[in-house]
Design a protein around this motif. Structure first.
Motif, PDB file in Angstrom:
ATOM      1  N   ALA A  21       0.832  -1.207   0.000  1.00 40.55           N
ATOM      2  CA  ALA A  21       0.000   0.000   0.000  1.00 40.55           C
ATOM      3  C   ALA A  21       0.867   1.257   0.000  1.00 40.55           C
ATOM      4  O   ALA A  21       0.583   2.230  -0.722  1.00 40.55           O
ATOM      5  CB  ALA A  21      -0.922  -0.006   1.221  1.00 40.55           C
ATOM      6  N   ALA A  25       0.915   3.943  -2.923  1.00 46.71           N
ATOM      7  CA  ALA A  25       0.567   5.351  -2.679  1.00 46.71           C
ATOM      8  C   ALA A  25       1.709   6.265  -3.100  1.00 46.71           C
ATOM      9  O   ALA A  25       1.493   7.304  -3.751  1.00 46.71           O
ATOM     10  CB  ALA A  25       0.237   5.551  -1.203  1.00 46.71           C
ATOM     11  N   THR A  28       1.946   6.361  -6.933  1.00 46.37           N
ATOM     12  CA  THR A  28       0.880   7.174  -7.522  1.00 46.37           C
ATOM     13  C   THR A  28       1.175   8.663  -7.307  1.00 46.37           C
ATOM     14  O   THR A  28       1.039   9.473  -8.225  1.00 46.37           O
ATOM     15  CB  THR A  28      -0.495   6.820  -6.891  1.00 46.37           C
ATOM     16  OG1 THR A  28      -0.666   5.402  -6.984  1.00 46.37           O
ATOM     17  CG2 THR A  28      -1.638   7.497  -7.602  1.00 46.37           C
ATOM     18  N   GLY A  29       1.603   9.005  -6.076  1.00 43.45           N
ATOM     19  CA  GLY A  29       1.926  10.395  -5.763  1.00 43.45           C
ATOM     20  C   GLY A  29       3.032  10.919  -6.657  1.00 43.45           C
ATOM     21  O   GLY A  29       2.925  12.021  -7.219  1.00 43.45           O
ATOM     22  N   VAL A  52      -4.521   4.706 -11.402  1.00 37.34           N
ATOM     23  CA  VAL A  52      -4.506   3.783 -10.243  1.00 37.34           C
ATOM     24  C   VAL A  52      -4.346   2.336 -10.724  1.00 37.34           C
ATOM     25  O   VAL A  52      -3.487   1.588 -10.239  1.00 37.34           O
ATOM     26  CB  VAL A  52      -5.801   3.943  -9.404  1.00 37.34           C
ATOM     27  CG1 VAL A  52      -5.921   2.842  -8.361  1.00 37.34           C
ATOM     28  CG2 VAL A  52      -5.826   5.307  -8.726  1.00 37.34           C
TER      29      VAL A  52
END
Lengths: 211, 70
Positions: A21, A25, A28-29, A52
């Motif tokens: 996770a 995250a 993606t950021g 995503v």
């Protein structure tokens, strides 16, 4: 099996999921920070879904690739007993990793189409990803043993029924004028994302996420 | 389904990897069978029984009773 061993396995699985996770995250950021606007329309839910879904696949592919390149380290974060198992499953895992990267590449290319990449360039890259994915996917499927084949079949069935309910239901509502129909990009991105979720659900239900 | 694959495998001194290699499946499959997370196909069950030289119904124990279903 005693409670301590079960507890250790559960803890390992939770750490792996948490690690996944965090990597997801962070990935993606970073992607949105470096490639985001003005190269992509981040107000479009379809684009966000493609990012995503695409990044999930790319990151999974890369994580498996790193594990394969360094089996000793890979044994710590991949769902295997030890480094030897990674070596045994090497050819199959390499193909799966490449397939994941191609699926992700396909979706991210579509997300960037019309912005960072022209539509014609996007068509060529997306088509190449799709063809590569089909060829490597077919080669990989030949190496499946019966457990992998069974999981794949169950996950495909689950994602099909989920698609039937969600996309079918949404289409019905859109037809009746209650909602707007989702964009083609959102539809294309939802399919692999549903398959990915289904695989985790099926494997989790069987207790295969804990080794 | 309850099974005695682990007992038989350990009885002949093989690792999960060794058994997987002999049967042409992944180690994950052997692990899943031994921990009752996956019931093998009939061909794989037959091969396992052949490999350990035991009848299938001694390797895989089904508690179903014909009388109970009537």
């Amino acid at each position: 099996m005693n409670t301590t061993v079960e507890g250790d396995k559960l803890r390992t699985m939770l750490w792996r999921m948490l690690g996944g996770a965090v990597v997801g995250a962070a990935g993606t950021g970073l992607f949105i920070a470096f490639v985001g606007e003005p190269h992509m329309d981040l107000d479009d839910p379809g684009t966000l879904l493609a990012i995503v879904s695409g990044l999930s696949y790319v990151l999974i592919g890369l994580i498996v690739g790193v594990g394969l390149a360094s089996p000793k380290a890979g044994a710590k974060f991949l769902n295997v007993e030890d480094a030897e198992e990674i070596r045994e499953e090497g050819p199959k895992l390499w193909m799966s990793a490449i397939c994941c990267i191609l699926i992700g590449g396909f979706l991210l290319t579509l997300a960037m189409a019309g912005g960072l990449i022209g539509n014609q360039g996007a068509l060529i890259i997306a088509a190449a990803c799709l063809v590569g994915m089909l060829v490597i996917g077919a080669m990989s499927a030949k190496r499946y043993d019966e457990l992998t084949r069974q999981l794949s079949l169950e996950a495909s069935a689950w994602s099909f029924y989920a698609m039937l309910i969600f996309a079918g239901g949404w289409a019905a509502l859109a037809h009746l004028g209650y909602v707007a129909w989702i964009s083609p990009l959102a539809f294309a991105s939802a399919l692999p994302l549903l398959l990915l979720v289904s695989i985790f659900v099926i494997a989790g239900k069987r207790g295969l996420l804990m080794r | 389904m309850e099974n005695r694959v682990k007992t038989c495998r350990e009885g002949v001194g093989w690792s999960q990897g060794e058994l997987a290699r002999r049967l042409g499946v992944s180690r994950q499959t052997i692990n899943a069978v031994e921990t009752d997370k996956y019931d093998p196909s009939l061909p794989l069950a037959l091969r396992m029984a052949k490999l350990f030289a035991v009848p299938v119904d001694q390797l895989f124990i089904d508690h179903w009773n014909a009388e109970d279903s009537e």
